[in-house]
Write an enzyme that holds these catalytic residues in place. Structure first.
Site, mmCIF file in Angstrom:
data_model
loop_
_atom_site.group_PDB
_atom_site.id
_atom_site.type_symbol
_atom_site.label_atom_id
_atom_site.label_comp_id
_atom_site.label_asym_id
_atom_site.label_seq_id
_atom_site.Cartn_x
_atom_site.Cartn_y
_atom_site.Cartn_z
ATOM 1 N N LYS A 98 22.654 -35.265 59.641
ATOM 2 C CA LYS A 98 23.487 -35.355 58.425
ATOM 3 C C LYS A 98 22.602 -35.570 57.196
ATOM 4 O O LYS A 98 22.823 -34.947 56.150
ATOM 5 C CB LYS A 98 24.505 -36.490 58.576
ATOM 6 C CG LYS A 98 25.592 -36.171 59.592
ATOM 7 C CD LYS A 98 26.433 -37.392 59.983
ATOM 8 C CE LYS A 98 27.403 -37.006 61.108
ATOM 9 N NZ LYS A 98 28.192 -38.148 61.625
ATOM 10 N N GLN B 152 28.202 -44.592 60.481
ATOM 11 C CA GLN B 152 28.208 -43.937 61.783
ATOM 12 C C GLN B 152 28.848 -44.838 62.843
ATOM 13 O O GLN B 152 28.484 -46.011 62.968
ATOM 14 C CB GLN B 152 26.761 -43.578 62.183
ATOM 15 C CG GLN B 152 26.645 -42.801 63.465
ATOM 16 C CD GLN B 152 27.212 -41.373 63.370
ATOM 17 O OE1 GLN B 152 27.137 -40.726 62.320
ATOM 18 N NE2 GLN B 152 27.798 -40.895 64.450
ATOM 19 N N ASP C 77 34.367 -39.418 55.727
ATOM 20 C CA ASP C 77 34.750 -39.206 57.126
ATOM 21 C C ASP C 77 36.267 -39.046 57.251
ATOM 22 O O ASP C 77 36.758 -38.625 58.305
ATOM 23 C CB ASP C 77 34.299 -40.406 57.988
ATOM 24 C CG ASP C 77 33.046 -40.098 58.797
ATOM 25 O OD1 ASP C 77 32.772 -38.906 59.036
ATOM 26 O OD2 ASP C 77 32.356 -41.053 59.201
#
Ligand code: NAP
Length: 294
Positions: free
Chosen positions: A54, A98, A121
């Protein structure tokens, strides 16, 4: 029949190129590029690989990256403070923490602390609720990527029978919401579903987001169906090495499907591309600019 292989790598490359164009337009207008902060807590090897990918994609798109790697023993209070600081940081348009997080940290509390406008997200209840009620929102990257692949493949999804296997907040549920938004007729299956093979055989669109290697067999697939395999499972390979497979038994499913995503090279690359889309959209929304079309 042998299915068309849906090339997620190529689709993702096209999305990333489009994002790079929007990044450069944003930077010209605002005097700085959109910025994405990633937060990795601990040393889980799979998570570390995802976050590295990412961060690399962020830089390649011309965005500013702010990588925070915290020790596994980080307290919940310290992580919440970092998120609060990132919420206030004007250079940061998107925040990604994460998952999974170490046991001492409540992931729900962390997600709820992220400013919804920076929640790239799409996991914050505000964004989940907006998606469920059909309002513009930041959409979880994996289902967003699946929808992109499907629409490129089929055009309209209206009236098609869709079966989503898996009801997680990050994949199954938002996938179902997106499909309802596209006027598909949606069934969500899970571990308590009875006669799953028969449910799957009804599907024009079959999504597997389970986390069980090659569980969906070829004869579960309706002839001509479009199969999207979200699963990422590591299994023993040859010579003591491991290999990655999806939730679908690819070779046999490809005998019956009309089109199918491979693993790797299908949904995975699109997830990262959609994270970049969400970041540039979050940046534009924060500055009253129209949502860039990708
Ligand atoms: P998850 O939170 O573990 O959810 C799995 C879902 O599968 C649950 O709803 C569960 O049902 C259901 N399930 C489990 N066993 C089943 C069975 N035998 N029959 C029917 N349903 C069953 O997983 P997730 O986070 O959604 O991820 C799913 C998979 O996608 C994993 O392999 C993950 O690595 C992968 N993934 C890939 C990407 C990507 O970028 N490609 C992104 C995210 C996730 P219950 O709710 O009843 O327990």
């Amino acid at each position: 029949m042998s299915a068309r292989k849906i090339d997620g790598k190529a689709a993702a490359a096209a999305v990333r190129e489009a994002v790079a164009g929007h990044v450069s337009a944003f930077a010209q207008r605002l005097g700085r590029p959109p910025g994405l902060a990633t937060v990795l807590v601990g040393e889980d090897p799979a998570s570390a690989v995802y976050v590295r990918m990412k961060n690399r994609a962020t830089a390649e798109a011309g965005m500013a990256g702010f990588a925070h790697n915290l020790p596994a023993a980080t307290s919940e209070a310290d992580l919440l403070q970092l998120v609060t600081d990132l919420n206030a940081d004007e250079r940061v348009d998107g925040i990604l923490v994460q998952l999974p997080l170490p046991a001492q940290i409540d992931a729900t509390r962390v997600i709820e602390t992220i400013e919804p406008g920076k929640d790239v997200d799409g996991f914050h209840p505000m964004n989940a609720g907006r998606l469920a009620t059909g309002l513009p929102s930041l959409v979880p990257c994996t289902p967003f990527g699946c929808l992109h692949l499907l629409k490129a493949e089929l055009g309209t999804l209206a009236g098609l029978d869709a079966v989503v296997i898996g009801r997680s907040n990050i994949v199954g549920k938002p996938m179902a919401q997106l499909l309802i938004g596209e006027s598909a007729t949606v069934t969500v299956a899970h571990s308590k579903t009875q006669d799953l093979p028969a449910v799957c055989r009804r599907a024009d669109l079959l999504f597997a987001a389970v986390g069980r290697a090659e569980m969906i067999k070829g004869d579960w697939v309706r002839p001509g169906a479009t199969v999207i395999d979200v699963g990422i499972n590591r299994i023993p390979g040859t010579g003591g090495k491991s290999r990655i497979v999806g939730d679908v038994a690819y070779a046999e499913a490809a005998e019956r499907a009309g089109a199918i995503t491979p693993v790797p090279g299908g949904v995975g690359p699109m997830t990262i591309a959609c994270l970049l889309v969400n970041t540039v959209r979050a940046a534009c929304a924060a500055h009253g600019l129209p949502a860039p079309r990708v």
